[in-house]
Design an enzyme around this catalytic site. Sequence first.
Site, short mmCIF file in Angstrom:
data_model
loop_
_atom_site.label_atom_id
_atom_site.label_comp_id
_atom_site.label_asym_id
_atom_site.label_seq_id
_atom_site.Cartn_x
_atom_site.Cartn_y
_atom_site.Cartn_z
N ASP A 18 0.80 -1.22 0.00
CA ASP A 18 0.00 0.00 0.00
C ASP A 18 0.83 1.27 0.00
O ASP A 18 0.27 2.38 -0.01
CB ASP A 18 -0.95 0.01 1.20
CG ASP A 18 -2.11 -0.94 1.01
OD1 ASP A 18 -2.60 -1.04 -0.12
OD2 ASP A 18 -2.54 -1.57 2.01
N ASP B 28 -6.43 -4.83 -5.77
CA ASP B 28 -6.13 -3.43 -5.45
C ASP B 28 -4.71 -3.04 -5.86
O ASP B 28 -4.43 -1.87 -6.15
CB ASP B 28 -6.28 -3.18 -3.95
CG ASP B 28 -7.48 -3.83 -3.30
OD1 ASP B 28 -7.82 -4.97 -3.69
OD2 ASP B 28 -8.05 -3.25 -2.37
#
Length: 440
Positions: A154, A216
Site C-alpha cells: 500500500d 487493489d
Amino acid sequence: MYAYTIKNLTTNNLMKYNNTPYAIKSVNHFKNLFFVFLLACLLGCNNSEKKGIATVVPESKANLILNTAIKACESQLEIAVPKLTDLTKHPRLIETNEKAWKEVPNGRLVWTSGFYPGVLWYMYDLTQNERWKTEAIKRTEVFEDFKTITEHHDIGFMMFPAYGNGYIIGKKEEYKDILLASAASLASRFNPNVGTIKSWSNKMHPRWQQHITIIDNMLNLELLFWAAKHGGDQKFYDIAVKHAETTMKNHFRNDYTSWHVLEYDSITGQVLNKHTKQGYADNSRWSRGQAWGIYGYTLVYRETKDKKFLDFAKKITDKYLSLLPEDYVPCWDFDVQENPKEEKDASAAAVVASALLELSGYMDNQADKERYFNAAIKMLTSLSSDAYSGVGKADSFLLHSTGAKSLGHEIDVALIYADYYYIEALSRLKHMTSNNLTDE
C-alpha cells in the site's frame, strides 16, 4: 435547443502523469466543463444511454453549470479543513448519520493516509487557490519516512496521491527522491517466481500462508511506472508489466469479473486459492475490486501502449457496465444488489468514473469513445446529486460508500478515497480541451 458531440478525445487531452500535470492543451476550461455536464442530461434517456450517442439537450437543462461540483467540493473543504488540525492523523471515514471525519493515526500500516493530501492537491489544481497548496504541502510532508515501507504493497496508495500529485501539480521537485525511494520499497516485494508484488504480510492476514496478491495492487503500479520514467531503475517498469500480465492471467474469471485475493505458492508460482476479503463471498463479484481492475489496466495501457492491456481494460469495463443499476452506482457486491436493503458503494463509482474519462480517450472507435465518456458522466451526475452528495449533511464530498461490509465495518459511510477519486475525475474533466465538445 442544443446538441453536443464528443470530438477527438485523445491521450493528449486527458490526465496523464507525464512531464506536465496532465499534458494539457486546455483553454476556456469552465466553458468546457459546462458543455460536459450538459451531456449528463442525455443519460436520463435510456435509448441514448445504451448507445452512448449524444442527442439533443433542452436549454432548460442548462442549470447544470460547469463549476457546480467544484464549488461544492471547495465549500466542503472550507468546512472540514479547520477541524482537521492534528497532523499525526488523517480523515478516513464519516460514520453513518455523523457529520465530522473520523481521523486515524498516520501509521505505517494505514493505507489511506495519502488520499487527504491528494484531495487537497486536486483542489489546488482545480482552483489555483494557494490556500489549498499550502494545506496540501503541510499534510503531505508529515509522512516522508513512509518511503521505507516494505511491510505491504500500500505504499503506492500512501505516497503517490500525496507526493506524486505534489510533484506533478505542485511542481515540488524535491519530492522526486522520496518517490523513487518509495518505488524501490514497493519493488522489493516483487517475487519473480510468482510474477507479482506481494500485497499483504501473512502475519497481518493469517488466513493465507504464502504469497498473497490482491486486485487493489494494480493501482500501486503507477508509482513504479512513474519512477522508471524519472530516473529510477528500469526494473520498476519491468516489474509493473509482469505484475499486470500475471494478474490478467490469473485474477479474472471467464466472464471478466475479478477475484479479490489470490494466494500463490511462493516457490512454484502456482495459484493455491482464490478468495475475497471484502466481497460477499469468495466467488462473488465485489464491485470495488472490479473498479480497481478497470482503473489499473487503463493506467497500464497508458504507460506501455501495449494493446493487450487496452483490450483487457475494455473487456472488464464492459462487464462492469453491464452489471450496473440505473443510477450507475453499484451495490458493494454485484451478487447481492438485487436486495434493495444492501448498501451502495459510491467509492467504486468514483474510481470507475475517473478511469473511464481516461479510457475513453484511448478509443479509436467513436462509438466506444462516446459510450465510455457518457458512462463516466452518468456516474458523476449521480454522485453529484443529492442522493450521494455530502453537502449539507456531512463534511465529505460523497456519502454512501462501503469499505468492508463482510468484515463488519465501514458500511454506508463517507470514505476519504471515494472523495479522492471523485475530485480526480472532476480534475480530469476540467483538463479536457474545449475542442472535445463542439456545438452543432
